[in-house]
Design a protein around this motif. Structure first.
Motif, short mmCIF file in Angstrom:
data_model
loop_
_atom_site.label_atom_id
_atom_site.label_comp_id
_atom_site.label_asym_id
_atom_site.label_seq_id
_atom_site.Cartn_x
_atom_site.Cartn_y
_atom_site.Cartn_z
N ILE A 57 0.82 -1.19 0.00
CA ILE A 57 0.00 0.00 0.00
C ILE A 57 0.86 1.25 0.00
CG2 ILE A 57 -1.73 1.31 1.28
CD1 ILE A 57 -2.76 -1.33 2.35
N GLY A 58 0.67 2.07 -0.99
CA GLY A 58 1.34 3.35 -1.05
C GLY A 58 2.82 3.28 -1.31
N GLN A 59 3.33 2.17 -1.80
CA GLN A 59 4.76 2.03 -2.02
C GLN A 59 5.12 2.19 -3.49
OE1 GLN A 59 6.86 1.69 0.50
NE2 GLN A 59 5.25 1.55 2.02
N GLY A 60 4.35 2.94 -4.22
CA GLY A 60 4.59 3.10 -5.65
C GLY A 60 5.75 4.02 -5.95
N GLU A 61 5.97 4.28 -7.23
CA GLU A 61 7.08 5.11 -7.66
C GLU A 61 6.83 6.60 -7.45
OE1 GLU A 61 7.67 4.18 -11.73
OE2 GLU A 61 8.00 2.06 -11.35
N SER A 62 5.61 6.95 -7.05
CA SER A 62 5.29 8.37 -6.95
C SER A 62 5.88 9.02 -5.71
CB SER A 62 3.77 8.56 -6.95
OG SER A 62 3.22 7.97 -5.79
N ALA A 77 -1.57 10.22 -9.02
CA ALA A 77 -2.22 9.09 -8.38
C ALA A 77 -3.67 8.94 -8.79
CB ALA A 77 -2.13 9.23 -6.86
N LEU A 78 -4.39 10.03 -8.95
CA LEU A 78 -5.80 9.95 -9.32
C LEU A 78 -6.05 10.75 -10.58
CD1 LEU A 78 -7.50 10.53 -5.87
CD2 LEU A 78 -7.11 8.37 -7.00
N ALA A 79 -6.83 10.18 -11.46
CA ALA A 79 -7.22 10.89 -12.67
C ALA A 79 -8.70 10.66 -12.89
CB ALA A 79 -6.42 10.37 -13.87
N PRO A 89 -2.89 3.18 -13.24
CA PRO A 89 -2.55 1.75 -13.25
C PRO A 89 -1.14 1.45 -12.77
CG PRO A 89 -3.41 2.44 -15.39
CD PRO A 89 -3.27 3.66 -14.55
N ASP A 90 -0.23 2.40 -12.87
CA ASP A 90 1.15 2.17 -12.42
C ASP A 90 1.26 2.11 -10.90
OD1 ASP A 90 1.88 2.24 -15.08
OD2 ASP A 90 2.34 4.39 -15.03
N GLU A 91 0.26 2.59 -10.20
CA GLU A 91 0.31 2.70 -8.74
C GLU A 91 -0.43 1.58 -8.01
OE1 GLU A 91 2.17 4.99 -7.35
OE2 GLU A 91 2.65 5.87 -9.27
N ILE A 92 -0.90 0.57 -8.72
CA ILE A 92 -1.74 -0.45 -8.10
C ILE A 92 -0.96 -1.31 -7.11
CG2 ILE A 92 -3.09 -2.53 -8.57
CD1 ILE A 92 -4.10 -1.16 -11.07
#
Length: 186
Positions: A57-62, A77-79, A89-92
């Protein structure tokens, strides 16, 4: 209880189980639940992240690192496009992406084990409580663990109907083959 009543109870249990099998159930946390509350912006469908492993959870590249994606109001993160609010989709991560609309059943899970039904986009969460006027629900926010989202599953429904049909046809064929021959009236 007579045999007839037991038979009807068993049939009702099988039908209820088959009906439940027509849905997929996902668990979301309180931050994802906030996406589904009533707001000024109206969406037909809002995508939420469900059944997330704790370390994903929340460990994406952002660079959110430890912050839930739902709390990121702007940016990548949101669009949104028209009537659908989408998650990038990159943040799933390891989560399941679930599209929630007003037809989905939504049940709030509390720390004491109770389950409260609410309708997506028809409840409000503030810093203290969750309020759903439609179902007369008022829950302290510190007691809310998350929610369960039920989504209709076409594949499970087809499998249930096919299984019931095969079982019925098989029973008739079995009775026909195994029944002893009898003579009619002379």
């Amino acid at each position: 209880m007579s045999f007839s009543k037991i038979r009807w109870a068993a049939l009702a249990t099988v039908i209820a189980t088959a009906h439940i099998a027509c849905y997929n159930t996902y668990t979301i946390d309180t931050d994802e639940l906030r996406k589904l509350e009533a707001s000024v912006d109206r969406y037909e469908t809002v995508e939420v992240l469900a059944d997330c492993p704790d370390d994903e959870i929340g460990q994406g590249e952002s660079g959110l690192d430890g912050t839930m994606l739902a709390s990121a109001e702007d940016g990548d993160a949101l669009a949104s496009d028209g009537l659908v609010r989408r998650v990038n989709p990159d943040e799933i991560g390891g989560c399941t992406l679930v599209g929630v609309s007003t037809v989905n059943a939504l049940s709030v899970l509390t720390t004491d084990g109770s389950v409260q039904r609410v309708t997506p986009f028809n409840f409000v969460m503030d810093d203290v409580q969750l309020v759903s006027p439609e179902y007369d629900v008022l829950v302290q926010l510190d007691r809310v663990e998350g929610a369960e989202v039920r989504e209709f599953s076409g594949k499970k429904t087809v499998a249930t109907i096919t299984g019931a049909t095969l079982l019925t046809v098989g029973a008739f064929v079995g009775i026909t083959i195994l029944a002893p021959e009898e003579r009619g009236f002379n």
